[in-house]
Scaffold this active site. Structure first.
Site, PDB file in Angstrom:
ATOM      1  N   GLU A 118       0.843  -1.198   0.000  1.00 31.16           N
ATOM      2  CA  GLU A 118       0.000   0.000   0.000  1.00 31.16           C
ATOM      3  C   GLU A 118       0.878   1.248   0.000  1.00 31.16           C
ATOM      4  OE1 GLU A 118      -1.179  -2.660   1.650  1.00 31.16           O
ATOM      5  OE2 GLU A 118      -3.359  -2.486   1.979  1.00 31.16           O
ATOM      6  N   ASP A 124     -12.984   6.504 -20.682  1.00 23.73           N
ATOM      7  CA  ASP A 124     -12.679   5.095 -20.422  1.00 23.73           C
ATOM      8  C   ASP A 124     -12.285   4.481 -21.766  1.00 23.73           C
ATOM      9  OD1 ASP A 124     -12.753   2.364 -20.058  1.00 23.73           O
ATOM     10  OD2 ASP A 124     -14.591   2.375 -18.870  1.00 23.73           O
ATOM     11  N   THR A 160      -8.272  -0.667 -19.125  1.00 19.75           N
ATOM     12  CA  THR A 160      -7.772  -1.971 -18.694  1.00 19.75           C
ATOM     13  C   THR A 160      -6.485  -2.231 -19.467  1.00 19.75           C
ATOM     14  OG1 THR A 160      -9.200  -3.018 -20.349  1.00 19.75           O
ATOM     15  CG2 THR A 160      -9.992  -2.992 -18.080  1.00 19.75           C
ATOM     16  N   LYS A 183      -7.578  -6.709 -22.991  1.00 18.08           N
ATOM     17  CA  LYS A 183      -8.335  -6.324 -24.202  1.00 18.08           C
ATOM     18  C   LYS A 183      -7.369  -6.051 -25.375  1.00 18.08           C
ATOM     19  CE  LYS A 183     -12.468  -4.685 -21.804  1.00 18.08           C
ATOM     20  NZ  LYS A 183     -12.260  -4.130 -20.477  1.00 18.08           N
ATOM     21  N   ARG A 223      -4.542  -9.087 -17.019  1.00 19.29           N
ATOM     22  CA  ARG A 223      -5.807  -8.555 -16.517  1.00 19.29           C
ATOM     23  C   ARG A 223      -5.504  -7.450 -15.518  1.00 19.29           C
ATOM     24  NH1 ARG A 223     -10.407 -11.568 -18.225  1.00 19.29           N
ATOM     25  NH2 ARG A 223     -11.437  -9.906 -17.084  1.00 19.29           N
TER      26      ARG A 223
HETATM   27  N1  DSN Z   1     -16.530  -7.077 -19.848  1.00 17.86           N
HETATM   28  C1  DSN Z   1     -15.963  -6.104 -20.735  1.00 17.86           C
HETATM   29  C2  DSN Z   1     -16.474  -6.251 -22.121  1.00 17.86           C
HETATM   30  O1  DSN Z   1     -16.708  -7.357 -22.526  1.00 17.86           O
HETATM   31  O2  DSN Z   1     -16.628  -5.268 -22.825  1.00 17.86           O
HETATM   32  C3  DSN Z   1     -16.151  -4.718 -20.268  1.00 17.86           C
HETATM   33  O3  DSN Z   1     -16.282  -4.645 -18.914  1.00 17.86           O
END
Ligand code: DSN
Length: 486
Positions: free
Chosen positions: A74, A249, A278, A281, A287
């Site tokens: 922390e 976002d 994130t 993706k 993750r």
């Molecule tokens: N679960 C992600 C998506 O599939 O777009 C976003 O949170």
């Protein structure tokens, strides 16, 4: 040029690493070791079109399995509430440095565990900067603990009396942008902007009009199912005009920003006050989440832990550093461009075969198919495609007649299969297979003579034929080629 993670590692070395790891795991709980192996097999054998998924490199994945996981840390780099964080400092500082360089951001915070955490950090940073700090200044104190009880009660009411304007869910917005099932919807009074009913495109004049009327503290931009670019320069103009803070976002399209596919007005980083994301993706990392901010929000963002985050995950921050370093390589730009080009091929392949796409096409990494033209709900389409070995997810479309559960759309994304080396021809073939399956699925009748929203039958042999065709495509583009766990 396509760039698969498979091209960036030595297969023999990675095979040895994973075989050894599975042996160690299997000696304690063989069923977990078996499930890990099976997951690789299953991922290798599925045509993955989930727009939010990808395949991280072995370097990213291996970075997460070590003793960094055991450390509490922390605080921030050089300013921890636990001793012995010198190596955590190293990896957190590296991840933040890579993030700043990759995105051209003045400040990066890499502790968030996920996208929702990144958004919560951002929202509380805006509340701290825009609502709490002026209240502390007015009361002549530096810390909330120094407020009188009466001033604290007033501040708490003010914190709970703020507004957020974000994209509506059926237009492609995200639950964490102020919607009731998420805590952001309980923190803020929320209002939404949608898309033009005729074109499906964002109507910036309508956003401006709604912002003028609603006067939000936060203007939220970004999406999880909008297949087009967003003009963030215009969104910032709107935010400035109404005195709002622009939070973007970019979780879905971070890879396209990193790879310089989305630049200028379409790159959120120079325009937003705060950007959240994130790291998996389209960015193809571990993750996790992260936040980029303009300098005036940096101190408030830094208080993300303990404001809304538990202890940071040093093993994941280390993996973020590795992933961001990968994304800074020139070949990542080639990958990102291929993701966007492949989305075009997929969109053209679908529309050329009669499918209707929301907005008529795409200019990012995803397409949203309106499956009502096939006489199906999104749920039926998703299930029928899965029967045939094609993994997608159902998604609402604007003004969806079938609601948020059954929906009328399926969302398709290109990041994962592009990582396997798919190009235009493979995505055109994928479009052909999808249209074949959707055309060959028929909803069944309900007992009361209606049409089922969930059940359907597939034409004889269609699932088997499609599975054989997808297997052929996948065999030509193996996932992690040469990685052998046996
Ligand atoms: N679960 C992600 C998506 O599939 O777009 C976003 O949170």
């Amino acid at each position: 040029m396509t760039v698969a993670p498979s091209t960036s590692f030595d297969a023999a070395t990675a095979s040895t690493a994973y075989r050894s790891a599975l042996e160690v795991i299997g000696a304690v709980e063989p069923r977990v070791a078996a499930a890990i192996s099976q997951e690789l097999t299953d991922q290798r054998e599925s045509l993955k079109l989930i727009a939010s998924e990808n395949y991280a490199s072995p370097a990213v994945l291996l970075t997460m399995g070590n003793w960094f996981s055991d450390k509490y840390a922390e605080g921030t780099v050089g300013h921890r509430f636990y001793a012995g964080c010198q190596n955590v400092d190293t990896v957190e500082a590296l991840a933040a440095e890579h993030a700043r360089e990759l995105f051209g951001a003045p400040y990066a915070y890499v502790q968030p565990h996920s996208g929702i955490d990144a958004n919560l950090v951002a929202f509380w940073a805006v509340l701290a900067q825009r609502v709490e700090a002026p209240a502390l200044a007015a009361a002549g104190v530096r810390h909330v603990n120094d407020l009188t009880d009466a001033d604290w009660a007033t501040l708490r009411r003010a914190l709970g009396d703020q507004r957020m304007l974000g994209m509506s869910l059926d237009a492609g917005g995200h639950l964490t942008h102020g919607f009731r099932p998420n805590i952001s919807g309980k923190m803020f009074e929320q209002s939404s902007y949608g898309t033009d009913p005729a074109t499906g495109l964002l109507d910036y004049d309508a956003v401006r009009a709604r912002a003028r009327e609603f006067k939000p503290l936060i203007l939220m931009a970004g999406y999880s199912a909008y297949p087009r670019r967003v003009n963030f320069a215009t969104m910032r103009e709107i935010a400035d005009e109404v005195g709002a803070t622009l939070v973007v976002d970019m979780a879905h399209f971070a890879g396209l920003v990193a790879g310089k596919v989305l630049t200028g007005d379409f790159d959120p980083v120079p325009h937003a006050h705060v950007v959240t994301s994130t790291s998996h993706k389209s960015l193809r990392g571990p993750r996790g989440g992260f936040v980029l901010a303009q300098p005036e929000f940096a101190d408030a963002v830094d208080r993300g832990c303990p404001m809304v985050l538990g202890g940071p995950l040093p093993h994941v921050m280390a993996a973020k550093a590795v992933a961001f370093a990968e994304a800074r390589r020139p070949e990542f730009a080639g990958y990102a461009q291929q993701v966007a080009d492949n989305a075009q091929s997929l969109a053209e392949g679908l529309t050329g075969r009669g499918a209707r796409l929301v907005t008529g096409g795409t200019d990012n990494h995803l397409v949203l198919v309106d499956v009502t033209g096939f006489g199906l709900t999104g749920r039926q389409a998703e299930s029928a495609l899965l029967d045939a070995g094609i993994v997608t997810n159902r998604n609402a479309i604007p003004a969806d007649p079938n609601g948020a559960w059954y929906t009328s759309g399926i969302r398709l994304g290109t990041p994962a299969l592009t990582s396997r080396g798919f190009g235009a021809a493979e995505f055109d073939r994928t479009a052909e297979l999808i249209v074949d399956v959707l055309s060959g699925a028929t909803p069944t009748a309900t007992r009361d003579g209606g049409v089922s929203q969930a059940k359907y039958v597939l034409a004889d042999g269609l699932a088997e034929r499609t599975r054989a065709a997808t297997a052929e495509l996948l065999a030509a583009h193996p996932l992690y080629p040469g990685l052998d766990l046996a």
